[in-house]
Design a protein around this motif. Structure first.
Motif, PDB file in Angstrom:
ATOM      1  N   PHE A  93     -19.334  -2.519   7.167  1.00 19.22           N
ATOM      2  CA  PHE A  93     -19.771  -1.935   8.431  1.00 19.22           C
ATOM      3  C   PHE A  93     -18.652  -1.800   9.460  1.00 19.22           C
ATOM      4  O   PHE A  93     -18.912  -1.654  10.640  1.00 19.22           O
ATOM      5  CB  PHE A  93     -20.940  -2.743   9.006  1.00 19.22           C
ATOM      6  N   SER A  94     -17.407  -1.821   9.013  1.00 16.48           N
ATOM      7  CA  SER A  94     -16.285  -1.655   9.934  1.00 16.48           C
ATOM      8  C   SER A  94     -15.683  -0.262   9.801  1.00 16.48           C
ATOM      9  O   SER A  94     -15.782   0.371   8.756  1.00 16.48           O
ATOM     10  CB  SER A  94     -15.212  -2.718   9.671  1.00 16.48           C
ATOM     11  N   VAL A  95     -15.080   0.193  10.896  1.00 16.43           N
ATOM     12  CA  VAL A  95     -14.364   1.471  10.909  1.00 16.43           C
ATOM     13  C   VAL A  95     -13.013   1.213  11.571  1.00 16.43           C
ATOM     14  O   VAL A  95     -12.946   0.814  12.729  1.00 16.43           O
ATOM     15  CB  VAL A  95     -15.135   2.549  11.707  1.00 16.43           C
ATOM     16  N   TYR A  96     -11.942   1.408  10.823  1.00 14.50           N
ATOM     17  CA  TYR A  96     -10.585   1.150  11.303  1.00 14.50           C
ATOM     18  C   TYR A  96     -10.445  -0.223  11.951  1.00 14.50           C
ATOM     19  O   TYR A  96     -10.053  -0.336  13.114  1.00 14.50           O
ATOM     20  CB  TYR A  96     -10.125   2.239  12.284  1.00 14.50           C
ATOM     21  N   PRO A  97     -10.760  -1.288  11.220  1.00 10.04           N
ATOM     22  CA  PRO A  97     -10.579  -2.627  11.805  1.00 10.04           C
ATOM     23  C   PRO A  97      -9.095  -2.895  12.072  1.00 10.04           C
ATOM     24  O   PRO A  97      -8.224  -2.340  11.399  1.00 10.04           O
ATOM     25  CB  PRO A  97     -11.135  -3.555  10.726  1.00 10.04           C
ATOM     26  N   VAL A  98      -8.836  -3.726  13.049  1.00 12.36           N
ATOM     27  CA  VAL A  98      -7.471  -4.027  13.472  1.00 12.36           C
ATOM     28  C   VAL A  98      -7.008  -5.315  12.793  1.00 12.36           C
ATOM     29  O   VAL A  98      -7.764  -6.290  12.725  1.00 12.36           O
ATOM     30  CB  VAL A  98      -7.413  -4.186  15.010  1.00 12.36           C
ATOM     31  N   LYS A  99      -5.791  -5.297  12.293  1.00 11.74           N
ATOM     32  CA  LYS A  99      -5.218  -6.526  11.714  1.00 11.74           C
ATOM     33  C   LYS A  99      -4.931  -7.502  12.857  1.00 11.74           C
ATOM     34  O   LYS A  99      -4.477  -7.098  13.932  1.00 11.74           O
ATOM     35  CB  LYS A  99      -3.924  -6.223  10.955  1.00 11.74           C
ATOM     36  N   PRO A 100      -5.183  -8.796  12.659  1.00 13.60           N
ATOM     37  CA  PRO A 100      -5.010  -9.759  13.754  1.00 13.60           C
ATOM     38  C   PRO A 100      -3.609  -9.760  14.354  1.00 13.60           C
ATOM     39  O   PRO A 100      -3.442  -9.919  15.555  1.00 13.60           O
ATOM     40  CB  PRO A 100      -5.354 -11.103  13.123  1.00 13.60           C
ATOM     41  N   TRP A 101      -2.584  -9.560  13.520  1.00 17.60           N
ATOM     42  CA  TRP A 101      -1.207  -9.587  14.023  1.00 17.60           C
ATOM     43  C   TRP A 101      -0.855  -8.339  14.833  1.00 17.60           C
ATOM     44  O   TRP A 101       0.211  -8.245  15.406  1.00 17.60           O
ATOM     45  CB  TRP A 101      -0.209  -9.798  12.887  1.00 17.60           C
ATOM     46  N   ASN A 102      -1.764  -7.367  14.912  1.00 16.24           N
ATOM     47  CA  ASN A 102      -1.563  -6.192  15.755  1.00 16.24           C
ATOM     48  C   ASN A 102      -2.255  -6.325  17.110  1.00 16.24           C
ATOM     49  O   ASN A 102      -2.324  -5.367  17.870  1.00 16.24           O
ATOM     50  CB  ASN A 102      -2.067  -4.928  15.051  1.00 16.24           C
ATOM     51  N   ILE A 103      -2.785  -7.505  17.393  1.00 13.11           N
ATOM     52  CA  ILE A 103      -3.468  -7.741  18.670  1.00 13.11           C
ATOM     53  C   ILE A 103      -2.613  -8.653  19.536  1.00 13.11           C
ATOM     54  O   ILE A 103      -2.147  -9.698  19.092  1.00 13.11           O
ATOM     55  CB  ILE A 103      -4.862  -8.366  18.436  1.00 13.11           C
ATOM     56  N   LEU A 104      -2.421  -8.244  20.787  1.00 13.56           N
ATOM     57  CA  LEU A 104      -1.637  -9.004  21.750  1.00 13.56           C
ATOM     58  C   LEU A 104      -2.529  -9.338  22.939  1.00 13.56           C
ATOM     59  O   LEU A 104      -3.087  -8.442  23.576  1.00 13.56           O
ATOM     60  CB  LEU A 104      -0.434  -8.175  22.215  1.00 13.56           C
ATOM     61  N   ALA A 105      -2.711 -10.622  23.218  1.00 14.30           N
ATOM     62  CA  ALA A 105      -3.520 -11.075  24.348  1.00 14.30           C
ATOM     63  C   ALA A 105      -2.652 -11.971  25.228  1.00 14.30           C
ATOM     64  O   ALA A 105      -2.207 -13.021  24.789  1.00 14.30           O
ATOM     65  CB  ALA A 105      -4.748 -11.833  23.858  1.00 14.30           C
TER      66      ALA A 105
END
Length: 200
Positions: A93-105
């Protein structure tokens, strides 16, 4: 129920603890988003769940993309909605999920960064959560510098001095070179160095 409606209901249920405005923030994944709210209103919860949504569902809530699916996927989705199963595989049920290492918080304080990282790992598990780049501006920049140190001629074994470290070092250097602090203030020297660095 058609597949798009099923996917949206699944994501809605998954983030069922969010109010309408929080849910909107969690599922808005394309373009910039500004969340303004008072202290204790759940901003960190929204941020953590937004990261969770990006990794688990990507743009699944807003997308009209329909993958190849069959009776198995529909049954699994309906079982989840009816409470017969606890969780669902992300890839269905995902569409273009983001890889965790591509997230910056990025947060402002070490305390906030620690809480954010802890809550991300609590939601995603340590293996996935530890790959999200979450921290203060300074810690993230330090991590990037260490990761790419060889590209700028350094090893990964370097120390970054904070303001107090710089002050102590400059006072020591001035003392070793018999420069009287009454004649030249250490802060003047540090400002001159900073200006030179700014001008490259």
């Amino acid at each position: 129920m058609d597949f798009l409606s099923l996917r949206r209901e699944i994501i809605k249920k998954y983030f069922g603890q969010m109010n309408d405005r929080q849910f909107e923030a969690v599922t808005t994944v394309n373009g910039p988003l500004l969340v303004l709210a008072g202290a204790g209103s759940g901003k960190t919860t929204v941020l953590v769940n937004r990261i969770l949504n990006l990794i688990k569902f990507g743009d699944g809530y807003n997308s009209n993309y329909i993958p190849d699916f069959g009776a198995y996927e529909i049954k699994m989705g309906e079982d989840y909605l009816n409470g017969n199963i606890k969780d669902i595989p992300e890839d269905i049920f995902s569409v273009y999920p983001v890889k965790p290492w591509n997230i910056l918080a990025i947060t402002f304080t070490n305390k906030a960064a620690g809480e954010l990282k802890s809550r991300i790992c609590e939601k995603l598990g340590d293996e996935v959560g530890s790959n999200v780049w979450a921290g203060t501006f300074h810690s993230i920049c330090g991590k990037i510098l260490r990761y790419n140190a060889d590209l700028i001629g350094y090893t990964t074994h370097f120390t970054i001095y904070d303001t107090d470290d710089q002050r102590r070092l400059m006072k020591e250097i001035m003392k070793q070179n018999n420069v009287d602090e009454k004649f030249v203030k250490y802060s003047t020297v540090l400002n001159a160095i900073s200006n030179a660095k700014d001008k490259m």
